[in-house]
Motif scaffolding. Structure first.
Motif, PDB file in Angstrom:
ATOM      1  N   LEU A 249       0.817  -1.218   0.000  1.00 49.87           N
ATOM      2  CA  LEU A 249       0.000   0.000   0.000  1.00 49.87           C
ATOM      3  C   LEU A 249       0.850   1.268   0.000  1.00 49.87           C
ATOM      4  N   VAL A 250       2.094   1.149   0.438  1.00 47.36           N
ATOM      5  CA  VAL A 250       2.963   2.335   0.439  1.00 47.36           C
ATOM      6  C   VAL A 250       3.939   2.290  -0.733  1.00 47.36           C
ATOM      7  N   SER A 251       3.754   1.299  -1.636  1.00 46.63           N
ATOM      8  CA  SER A 251       4.672   1.119  -2.765  1.00 46.63           C
ATOM      9  C   SER A 251       4.419   2.124  -3.884  1.00 46.63           C
ATOM     10  N   GLY A 252       3.174   2.653  -3.953  1.00 49.17           N
ATOM     11  CA  GLY A 252       2.819   3.565  -5.034  1.00 49.17           C
ATOM     12  C   GLY A 252       2.499   2.858  -6.341  1.00 49.17           C
ATOM     13  N   HIS A 253       2.543   1.535  -6.322  1.00 50.10           N
ATOM     14  CA  HIS A 253       2.296   0.755  -7.543  1.00 50.10           C
ATOM     15  C   HIS A 253       0.792   0.484  -7.682  1.00 50.10           C
ATOM     16  N   GLU A 254       0.110   1.337  -8.473  1.00 46.10           N
ATOM     17  CA  GLU A 254      -1.362   1.331  -8.507  1.00 46.10           C
ATOM     18  C   GLU A 254      -1.985  -0.003  -8.909  1.00 46.10           C
ATOM     19  N   ALA A 255      -1.458  -0.602  -9.960  1.00 44.55           N
ATOM     20  CA  ALA A 255      -2.027  -1.861 -10.460  1.00 44.55           C
ATOM     21  C   ALA A 255      -1.879  -2.971  -9.430  1.00 44.55           C
ATOM     22  N   LYS A 256      -0.707  -3.019  -8.802  1.00 47.57           N
ATOM     23  CA  LYS A 256      -0.450  -4.036  -7.765  1.00 47.57           C
ATOM     24  C   LYS A 256      -1.377  -3.815  -6.564  1.00 47.57           C
ATOM     25  N   ILE A 257      -1.615  -2.561  -6.234  1.00 50.02           N
ATOM     26  CA  ILE A 257      -2.493  -2.232  -5.096  1.00 50.02           C
ATOM     27  C   ILE A 257      -3.920  -2.699  -5.389  1.00 50.02           C
ATOM     28  N   GLU A 258      -4.390  -2.429  -6.608  1.00 50.51           N
ATOM     29  CA  GLU A 258      -5.737  -2.883  -7.002  1.00 50.51           C
ATOM     30  C   GLU A 258      -5.863  -4.391  -6.896  1.00 50.51           C
ATOM     31  N   GLU A 259      -4.821  -5.072  -7.379  1.00 51.91           N
ATOM     32  CA  GLU A 259      -4.801  -6.532  -7.347  1.00 51.91           C
ATOM     33  C   GLU A 259      -4.833  -7.014  -5.903  1.00 51.91           C
ATOM     34  N   TRP A 260      -4.036  -6.397  -5.038  1.00 55.33           N
ATOM     35  CA  TRP A 260      -3.992  -6.760  -3.611  1.00 55.33           C
ATOM     36  C   TRP A 260      -5.364  -6.558  -2.968  1.00 55.33           C
ATOM     37  N   ARG A 261      -5.996  -5.419  -3.288  1.00 55.32           N
ATOM     38  CA  ARG A 261      -7.314  -5.126  -2.694  1.00 55.32           C
ATOM     39  C   ARG A 261      -8.342  -6.170  -3.116  1.00 55.32           C
ATOM     40  N   TYR A 262      -8.280  -6.549  -4.388  1.00 60.20           N
ATOM     41  CA  TYR A 262      -9.226  -7.546  -4.878  1.00 60.20           C
ATOM     42  C   TYR A 262      -9.005  -8.882  -4.161  1.00 60.20           C
ATOM     43  N   GLU A 263      -7.734  -9.269  -4.021  1.00 58.11           N
ATOM     44  CA  GLU A 263      -7.425 -10.536  -3.325  1.00 58.11           C
ATOM     45  C   GLU A 263      -7.907 -10.496  -1.879  1.00 58.11           C
ATOM     46  N   GLN A 264      -7.700  -9.361  -1.225  1.00 60.30           N
ATOM     47  CA  GLN A 264      -8.137  -9.216   0.168  1.00 60.30           C
ATOM     48  C   GLN A 264      -9.664  -9.294   0.278  1.00 60.30           C
ATOM     49  N   SER A 265     -10.350  -8.671  -0.696  1.00 56.14           N
ATOM     50  CA  SER A 265     -11.816  -8.730  -0.721  1.00 56.14           C
ATOM     51  C   SER A 265     -12.279 -10.178  -0.819  1.00 56.14           C
ATOM     52  N   LEU A 266     -11.658 -10.883  -1.740  1.00 49.76           N
ATOM     53  CA  LEU A 266     -12.023 -12.280  -1.972  1.00 49.76           C
ATOM     54  C   LEU A 266     -11.761 -13.120  -0.728  1.00 49.76           C
ATOM     55  N   LYS A 267     -10.605 -12.902  -0.098  1.00 46.70           N
ATOM     56  CA  LYS A 267     -10.217 -13.653   1.102  1.00 46.70           C
ATOM     57  C   LYS A 267     -11.216 -13.389   2.232  1.00 46.70           C
ATOM     58  N   ARG A 268     -11.524 -12.115   2.436  1.00 47.08           N
ATOM     59  CA  ARG A 268     -12.474 -11.754   3.488  1.00 47.08           C
ATOM     60  C   ARG A 268     -13.840 -12.379   3.250  1.00 47.08           C
ATOM     61  N   THR A 269     -14.269 -12.315   2.000  1.00 49.35           N
ATOM     62  CA  THR A 269     -15.591 -12.844   1.678  1.00 49.35           C
ATOM     63  C   THR A 269     -15.625 -14.353   1.893  1.00 49.35           C
ATOM     64  N   LYS A 270     -14.559 -15.063   1.453  1.00 45.63           N
ATOM     65  CA  LYS A 270     -14.490 -16.519   1.647  1.00 45.63           C
ATOM     66  C   LYS A 270     -14.545 -16.869   3.124  1.00 45.63           C
ATOM     67  N   GLU A 271     -13.829 -16.087   3.954  1.00 43.29           N
ATOM     68  CA  GLU A 271     -13.765 -16.385   5.380  1.00 43.29           C
ATOM     69  C   GLU A 271     -15.055 -16.029   6.107  1.00 43.29           C
ATOM     70  N   ARG A 272     -15.606 -14.862   5.785  1.00 43.16           N
ATOM     71  CA  ARG A 272     -16.709 -14.334   6.599  1.00 43.16           C
ATOM     72  C   ARG A 272     -18.084 -14.557   6.012  1.00 43.16           C
ATOM     73  N   ARG A 273     -18.187 -14.497   4.689  1.00 46.21           N
ATOM     74  CA  ARG A 273     -19.493 -14.595   4.051  1.00 46.21           C
ATOM     75  C   ARG A 273     -19.435 -15.471   2.807  1.00 46.21           C
ATOM     76  N   PRO A 274     -19.051 -16.755   2.980  1.00 41.68           N
ATOM     77  CA  PRO A 274     -18.972 -17.628   1.793  1.00 41.68           C
ATOM     78  C   PRO A 274     -20.287 -17.693   1.015  1.00 41.68           C
ATOM     79  N   ASP A 275     -21.392 -17.430   1.696  1.00 43.00           N
ATOM     80  CA  ASP A 275     -22.701 -17.464   1.005  1.00 43.00           C
ATOM     81  C   ASP A 275     -22.774 -16.454  -0.132  1.00 43.00           C
ATOM     82  N   LEU A 276     -21.994 -15.344  -0.034  1.00 46.62           N
ATOM     83  CA  LEU A 276     -22.047 -14.323  -1.087  1.00 46.62           C
ATOM     84  C   LEU A 276     -21.397 -14.806  -2.380  1.00 46.62           C
ATOM     85  N   LEU A 277     -20.545 -15.818  -2.280  1.00 42.18           N
ATOM     86  CA  LEU A 277     -19.808 -16.298  -3.463  1.00 42.18           C
ATOM     87  C   LEU A 277     -20.565 -17.393  -4.213  1.00 42.18           C
ATOM     88  N   GLN A 278     -21.648 -17.875  -3.624  1.00 41.29           N
ATOM     89  CA  GLN A 278     -22.396 -18.968  -4.260  1.00 41.29           C
ATOM     90  C   GLN A 278     -23.181 -18.521  -5.495  1.00 41.29           C
TER      91      GLN A 278
END
Ligand code: ADE
Length: 225
Positions: A196-225
């Motif tokens: 997040l402090v790297s300034g690399h925009e594309a990598k940050i977007e990718e990281w955010r998407y992965e984190q979203s997916l991880k959170r959703t899998k852990e907390r609300r797997p029903d949303l992914l069905q």
């Protein structure tokens, strides 16, 4: 401009909610007009009563049709309404998708119930949509109307400062939002993720998407069905 009329028998419960922060600014900037109505003002008896015993007996008072019908008709004489919403625990459960659709409307009416609810004929004759904010029972529909109105108003273009920020909310793409961080970058040894402090925009977007997916899998797997 969107207009939301809220019909309540305890209007003071709602006043302060709309008088602060984002909802206050949204009204000042003419993105939305919220008008709260006291159903008691439409009672025709000298004690201003609006409820009565249920036909057939049983505990709990019922909001009567006459004052509510008078209030709804007075409003309908002024403008057409896209939806007349009744907040009730037996309504369709509120979801972001439903909120998105309502945020595109012009005039909305919201009716708050109390006691055992409203006379069924109000629902049959006037209400076009019944919404529950969750599987629990509140003592009145006011908090539910406030929740619904808040979720709608923040989606109106121009209401949020950063116009893209509603798009990255949890639920907008059936994913929970990723974690966010602000300064300091190091709090007592707890550091902000390097990326997040790297300034690399594309990598940050990718990281955010992965984190979203991880959170959703852990907390609300029903949303992914
Ligand atoms: N009124 C009382 N409980 C409610 C709920 N869960 N949702 C909407 N309106 C309500």
């Amino acid at each position: 401009m969107m207009r939301i009329d809220i019909l309540s028998c305890v209007p003071s419960l709602l006043d302060s909610f709309f008088a602060h922060s984002i909802l206050k600014r949204a009204q000042q900037a003419n993105h939305v007009e919220v008008v709260i109505h006291d159903i008691r003002d439409y009672s025709t008896n000298k004690h201003r009563t609006i409820d009565d015993y249920a036909f057939g007996g049983g505990a709990g008072m019922v909001l009567q049709i006459e004052p509510i019908a008078r209030c709804i008709r007075a409003l309908q004489a002024e403008r057409a309404y896209d939806e007349i919403i009744y907040l009730t625990p037996d309504g369709e459960q509120m979801q972001q998708r439903m909120v998105n659709q309502l945020s595109l409307k012009g005039n909305l009416m919201m009716l708050c119930g109390h006691y055992k609810g409203v006379d069924q004929r109000v629902r049959d004759m006037f209400v076009t949509k019944e919404i529950s904010i969750g599987d629990y029972v509140l003592s009145g529909g006011e908090l539910a109307a406030a929740v619904l109105a808040d979720a709608i108003i923040r989606l109106i273009p121009g209401v949020l400062n950063d116009e893209t920020s509603a798009l990255t909310d949890s639920f907008q793409d059936n994913l929970l939002a990723p974690p966010v961080y602000s300064r300091p970058a190091d709090f007592e040894g707890h550091k902000v993720p390097e990326i997040l402090v790297s300034g690399h925009e594309a990598k940050i977007e990718e990281w955010r998407y992965e984190q979203s997916l991880k959170r959703t899998k852990e907390r609300r797997p029903d949303l992914l069905q």
